[in-house]
Design an enzyme around this catalytic site. Structure first.
Site, mmCIF file in Angstrom:
data_model
loop_
_atom_site.group_PDB
_atom_site.id
_atom_site.type_symbol
_atom_site.label_atom_id
_atom_site.label_comp_id
_atom_site.label_asym_id
_atom_site.label_seq_id
_atom_site.Cartn_x
_atom_site.Cartn_y
_atom_site.Cartn_z
ATOM 1 N N GLU A 3 1.703 -0.343 -5.066
ATOM 2 C CA GLU A 3 0.803 0.755 -5.430
ATOM 3 C C GLU A 3 1.661 2.009 -5.561
ATOM 4 O O GLU A 3 1.964 2.666 -4.572
ATOM 5 C CB GLU A 3 -0.271 0.953 -4.340
ATOM 6 C CG GLU A 3 -1.280 2.001 -4.730
ATOM 7 C CD GLU A 3 -2.141 2.527 -3.571
ATOM 8 O OE1 GLU A 3 -3.229 3.031 -3.836
ATOM 9 O OE2 GLU A 3 -1.701 2.454 -2.406
ATOM 10 N N ASP A 52 0.834 -1.189 0.000
ATOM 11 C CA ASP A 52 0.000 0.000 0.000
ATOM 12 C C ASP A 52 0.877 1.250 0.000
ATOM 13 O O ASP A 52 1.872 1.327 0.727
ATOM 14 C CB ASP A 52 -0.826 -0.054 1.303
ATOM 15 C CG ASP A 52 -1.978 0.908 1.332
ATOM 16 O OD1 ASP A 52 -2.811 0.851 0.429
ATOM 17 O OD2 ASP A 52 -2.041 1.722 2.281
HETATM 18 C C1 GLC Z 1 -4.265 2.959 -0.436
HETATM 19 C C2 GLC Z 1 -5.471 2.051 -0.487
HETATM 20 C C3 GLC Z 1 -6.677 2.803 0.017
HETATM 21 C C4 GLC Z 1 -6.412 3.259 1.445
HETATM 22 C C5 GLC Z 1 -5.114 4.073 1.515
HETATM 23 C C6 GLC Z 1 -4.680 4.287 2.929
HETATM 24 O O1 GLC Z 1 -4.360 4.014 -1.318
HETATM 25 O O2 GLC Z 1 -5.662 1.564 -1.795
HETATM 26 O O3 GLC Z 1 -7.830 2.030 -0.060
HETATM 27 O O4 GLC Z 1 -7.464 4.054 1.914
HETATM 28 O O5 GLC Z 1 -4.059 3.417 0.871
HETATM 29 O O6 GLC Z 1 -4.224 3.079 3.478
#
Ligand code: GLC
Length: 553
Positions: free
Chosen positions: A244, A205
Site C-alpha cells: 500500500e 499496510d
Molecule cells: C491502512 C489500511 C486502513 C487502516 C490503516 C491503519 O491504510 O488500509 O484500513 O486503517 O492502514 O492501519
C-alpha cells in the site's frame, strides 16, 4: 505466452480477492463471520475464478480500527476461530488452487499490545525503544494526520512515562520503531510464522509510514524492505509483498527497488485509480490515458495492482481540489458520503446510480487495464454501502449470499444496506441463476483476463480512439496482440483506431461475438453502444476466427 512461465510468476496475472473474515460468512451462528464460514465458501470463490485471496487482519484486536490495531501477531481473533480453523481453511484453499496472502500491519500495534504496555511502563523498559518516544511532540505536521476526523497531531502525551509517542494513524495505534534491529527481527519472525502456515505473501499496510517514521532515521530506509523480501524469498521462493504505497509515481518506483525489483513485488496503482474515477466523472478518457502513459514500468517480475474500490475510503488525495470536487459532484455529492475531506465512503455501483451497463463497463475496464486486478468482496455482485455504519465501515457490510442475507442466522456484526441494494435485490444466489447478472459478467471477465496474459504481461500502448469518451489500449507480447476499447459515455459513439503492425488482421471479440477487419492501412472502425466495451484478439488473416480466439479455446 507460455503457461509454464506465467504460472511461475503467478502474481503478475493473478486475480486478487480481498475479504474480511469477520464480514464474509458466519459459520457458528453468533453474528460474526469466521474461518469455518469462509472455508465453506471456498468453492464459490474458486468458481468465480479468483486466484488469490487477501485476508484483512484476523488477529486479536480491541477492534478500534476494524482489526488494523493488533494485540498479538501470532494468533487468531477468537471471534473468528482458532489456529486450527485457520490451518483447515488454508488447506482447503490450496486444495482448490487458491493462494492466500494476509495483511501485514506492522507500522504500528494497538496500544493494548503487551509490547506497548511494557514500553510505556517506564523510560527504562527493555522495550522502550520498540516505539518512537520524544520529549517534544515534534516534528509535527497536522496536514500529515491520516485520520483528521479524530486526530490533530502525530504525537500523544503518555502521562505514565512522561514522553510523547508517535502515531501516524489513530492515537491508539503507536508506531513501531523499525530502526530498532530487535523490532525488525520480530517482524521477520511474524512473516516466517505465517509463511510456515501456508501464506504466499502479504499485503503490506502503510509502507511509506513503516520505513520513514522511525527514530533515529535509518540511513537507507529501503534496506528494510529489501531485507524482508530477501528473507521471504529464502524461505519460500515466489512469495510476494503487495504494497500500500500511495505516493506519486517518481517516488513510488523506489518501493519496487527501482530497477532491481528487490523490495515490494507489487504496488497498488493509486494514481491511475484516482484518474480513472476522474475519467468516469467527466466521461472523458483523457485523465486515465495520461496517467497510464506517464506510469513507470515496474522492474522485471514486478507488477502494478489495479483496483477501483477497496476497503478504505475511495481516496482522491492525489487529484487537485477542483478535480476532487468534480468526482464528489458526480459520485458522492452529499456530505455524509464524503470522508476525511479527501474521499468517498461508497461502493462502486451506488456511485454509478445502480446502472448495470455502466457498472459492467467499469469492471471490464478494471480487468483489462495493464496489471493485476484486485477486487473487494461483494463487488462481483454489485453490493452497495450502508451509510448508517460509521466512517469507512459503510463499505464493509456483510456479504449478501441470499435474498434474506444468508450471512448469519443471528443479527449480523454490521447492518446490511436497505432499499435497492438490500440483500433481496442484490445477492449471490439470484445472480448465479441469472446469465445477465453482474456475477456472471465477473466470471466471464476473469476467465478472459486469465486467457489473455498479454493484458498483464504485455507492452501496453494507450491509443487515440478518435473520440474523447473512448479509452482504448492494446497489449502486445510474444507476437500476440489484444486490443481493448471502452466507451465511458452514456451515448453510442464510433471509434476509429490505428493499429500499426496489424494490417489485414482480423479482430475477434472475446466478450460477445463477431469479428472486425483491420484495413490494409491499419485502421479499424468500431461502433460502441452506450458504455460499450470490447476485448479483441488480433489474428493474422490466414488463421480462421474460430482458431484465433483465446489460447485455450
Ligand atoms: C491502512 C489500511 C486502513 C487502516 C490503516 C491503519 O491504510 O488500509 O484500513 O486503517 O492502514 O492501519
Amino acid at each position: 505466452m507460455r503457461l509454464t512461465y506465467t504460472s511461475d510468476v503467478w502474481w503478475k496475472n493473478a486475480v486478487v480477492y480481498c475479504l474480511d473474515v469477520e464480514t464474509f460468512k458466519d459459520g457458528n451462528g453468533d453474528g460474526v463471520g469466521d474461518f469455518r464460514g469462509l472455508t465453506q465458501q471456498i468453492d464459490y470463490l474458486a468458481g468465480l475464478g479468483v486466484t488469490c485471496l487477501w485476508l484483512m487482519p484476523f488477529f486479536p484486536t480491541p477492534n478500534k480500527d476494524d482489526g488494523y490495531d493488533i494485540t498479538d501477531f501470532y494468533s487468531i481473533d477468537p471471534r473468528l476461530g482458532t489456529l486450527g480453523d485457520f490451518v483447515e481453511f488454508m488447506r482447503t484453499a490450496h486444495d482448490r488452487g487458491l493462494r492466500v496472502i494476509a495483511d501485514l500491519v506492522v507500522n504500528h500495534t494497538s496500544d493494548q499490545h503487551p509490547w506497548f504496555k511494557e514500553s510505556r511502563s517506564s523510560k527504562n523498559s527493555p522495550l522502550r525503544d520498540w516505539y518512537v518516544w520524544s520529549d517534544k511532540p515534534e516534528p509535527d505536521d497536522p496536514s500529515k494526520v491520516v485520520f483528521p476526523d479524530k486526530e490533530d497531531s502525530l504525537w500523544e502525551w503518555d502521562n505514565r512515562s512522561k514522553q510523547y509517542y508517535l502515531h501516524s494513524f489513530y492515537k491508539h495505534q503507536p508506531d513501531l520503531n523499525v530502526a530498532n534491529p530487535e523490532v525488525r527481527d520480530e517482524i521477520t519472525r511474524v512473516l516466517g510464522f505465517w509463511m510456515e502456515l501456508g501464506l504466499s505473501g502479504f499485503r503490506v499496510d502503510a509502507v511509506p509510514f513503516l520505513i520513514e517514521n522511525v527514530d533515529p532515521k535509518l540511513p537507507d530506509p529501503h534496506e528494510f524492505l529489501q531485507d524482508m523480501r530477501a528473507f521471504m524469498t529464502r524461505r519460500k521462493g515466489g512469495s510476494i509483498l503487495l504494497g500500500e504505497v500511495n505516493v506519486p509515481y517518481p517516488e513510488l518506483v523506489k518501493y519496487f527497488g527501482d530497477g532491481l525489483g528487490d523490495q515490494v513485488t507489487m504496488c497498488f496503482d493509486f494514481i491511475s485509480m484516482q484518474k480513472a474515477w476522474l475519467s468516469l466523472a467527466r466521461q472523458d478518457a483523457g485523465p486515465l490515458a495520461d496517467a497510464l502513459r506517464e506510469r513507470p514500468k515496474p522492474p522485471k517480475d514486478g507488477q502494478w495492482a489495479m483496483f477501483l474500490r477497496n476497503h478504505d475510503e475511495l481516496t482522491l488525495d492525489k487529484l487537485t481540489d477542483e478535480e476532487r470536487q468534480e468526482v464528489f459532484d458526480a459520485f458522492g455529492p452529499e456530505k455524509d458520503m464524503q470522508i476525511f475531506g479527501r474521499g468517498l465512503r461508497r461502493r462502486l455501483p451506488t456511485m454509478l446510480g445502480g446502472d448495470l451497463r455502466h457498472v459492467k463497463m467499469a469492471y471490464s475496464l478494471l480487468f483489462s487495464l495493464p496489471g493485476t486486478p484486485v477486487i473487494f468482496y461483494g463487488e462481483e455482485i454489485g453490493m452497495g454501502e450502508n451509510l448508517a455504519e460509521e466512517g469507512r465501515l459503510a463499505v464493509r457490510v456483510p456479504m449478501q449470499w441470499t435474498p434474506d442475507g444468508g450471512f448469519s442466522q443471528a443479527d449480523p456484526v454490521r447492518e446490511m444496506p436497505e432499499g435497492s441494494f438490500a440483500p433481496d435485490r442484490v445477492n449471490v444466489a439470484d445472480q448465479k441463476r441469472d446469465t445477465a447478472s453482474l456475477l456472471r459478467w465477473f466470471q466471464l471477465l476473469i476467465e478472459r483476463y486469465r486467457e489473455c496474459p498479454e493484458l498483464a504481461w504485455g507492452t501496453y500502448t494507450v491509443l487515440d480512439a478518435g473520440h474523447h469518451a473512448v479509452f482504448a489500449h492494446r497489449c502486445d507480447a510474444d507476437g500476440a496482440s489484444v486490443v481493448v476499447v471502452h466507451n465511458l459515455c452514456d451515448t453510442a459513439v464510433d471509434a476509429e483506431l490505428k493499429l500499426p503492425g496489424l494490417e489485414g488482421h482480423q479482430l475477434t471479440d472475446l466478450l460477445v461475438d463477431g469479428t472486425l477487419d483491420v484495413s490494409d492501412d491499419a485502421t479499424v472502425k468500431l461502433p460502441l453502444g452506450p458504455h460499450g466495451c470490447r476485448w479483441l484478439r488480433a489474428s493474422p488473416p490466414q488463421i480462421a476466427p474460430e482458431d484465433a480466439g483465446v489460447m485455450s479455446q
